[in-house]
Scaffold this active site. Sequence first.
Site, PDB file in Angstrom:
ATOM      1  N   THR A  30      -4.295   4.021   3.513  1.00 17.35           N
ATOM      2  CA  THR A  30      -4.318   2.617   3.111  1.00 17.35           C
ATOM      3  C   THR A  30      -5.642   1.904   3.307  1.00 17.35           C
ATOM      4  OG1 THR A  30      -1.978   2.492   3.552  1.00 17.35           O
ATOM      5  CG2 THR A  30      -3.147   0.423   3.489  1.00 17.35           C
TER       6      THR A  30
ATOM      7  N   THR B  85      -2.363  -2.126   7.903  1.00 17.94           N
ATOM      8  CA  THR B  85      -2.252  -0.676   7.749  1.00 17.94           C
ATOM      9  C   THR B  85      -1.497  -0.102   8.933  1.00 17.94           C
ATOM     10  OG1 THR B  85      -3.426   1.424   7.627  1.00 17.94           O
ATOM     11  CG2 THR B  85      -4.557  -0.350   8.782  1.00 17.94           C
TER      12      THR B  85
HETATM   13  N1  ASP Z   1       1.214   1.108   5.566  1.00 20.19           N
HETATM   14  C1  ASP Z   1       1.165   2.215   4.669  1.00 20.19           C
HETATM   15  C2  ASP Z   1       2.565   2.574   4.238  1.00 20.19           C
HETATM   16  O1  ASP Z   1       3.456   2.587   5.073  1.00 20.19           O
HETATM   17  C3  ASP Z   1       0.530   3.444   5.251  1.00 20.19           C
HETATM   18  C4  ASP Z   1      -0.788   3.265   5.980  1.00 20.19           C
HETATM   19  O2  ASP Z   1      -1.193   2.139   6.255  1.00 20.19           O
HETATM   20  O3  ASP Z   1      -1.457   4.277   6.286  1.00 20.19           O
HETATM   21  O4  ASP Z   1       2.764   2.900   3.085  1.00 20.19           O
END
Ligand code: ASP
Length: 310
Positions: A177, A228
């Site tokens: 992300t 994130t």
């Molecule tokens: N928040 C993102 C998700 O759950 C993943 C990430 O931030 O790495 O899709």
Amino acid sequence: MKCRIAIHGGAGTILKQDMTPDLERLYTQGLQQALDKGYTILENGGTSTDAVIAAVVELENNILFNAGRGSVFTRKGLHEMDAAVMNGADLAAGAVCGVHNVRNPIELAATVMRNSDHVILSGEGADDFALSQHIQTAPGEYFFSQFRYDQWQAMRNSDEYALDHSTQNIIDKKFGTVGAVACDVNGNIAAATSTGGMTNKNFGRIGDSPLIGCGTYANNKTCAISCTGHGELFIKAVAAYDVSCLMEYAGMNLYDAMNKVVNEKLVAINGEGGMIGVDAQGNFAMLFNSEGMYRGVKTSDGFTQAAIYK
Ligand code: ASP
């Protein structure tokens, strides 16, 4: 008026001992390039919305990050990408979920915001909308990267799914992300987030990133936030909007509100991750409860920084 941009490229178990100097340099360069892209727009009097979109496009085009080109594989071996953008001046917002062949999902989210009556479009419908708006697509090969393929192969016959950073070797620990927040010379703020989601995700799983108020939020009265981390927990915490609420209703400043959400409320529910934020006065913060978060900031006071670890 001061202008500033902050970005992230994902948070999680990022440890210096697992990183090679070359990889560290590539990440830092990638962050710096994205900061420069967004900051140039702000410096020339452009809007915070255009700046966050430009910075996120740059990160989506960088195969190191789990968004756009470097997106992780789903259970079916596809790429399903999510993105959102929000403009703090008028609460305009646009988001897409589960799009397959869109080269830059953040541009599609921005087009939803600007050229449709809707806030979120999903799956095939969002892909159709992309075609109707002449948004650039890319063939499956464009999204292929060997390390993400290997990451998926290690999990594909299981019911497990993983944050981009939660497995054991450094290649697999790459965080996903990407996001940006900015304050422009007119004191308008904006936020944008884009992701490939979690490796081996199934059943059209959607995380927090494209959900307004969960992974992405902007309101000139309070803050612009991009998150994130483990999306399911950020959704339950309504994390980005909670920061805004603590500022609006409890009178907290940006840092204290973010700190409460990241280091108290999310920690209490095992919500690993972090967020970046700005307010309309030009304050900014980048906080995380994990080992590291790829992050960077550039301000009109001449301050610029790209960092990875705690
Ligand atoms: N928040 C993102 C998700 O759950 C993943 C990430 O931030 O790495 O899709």
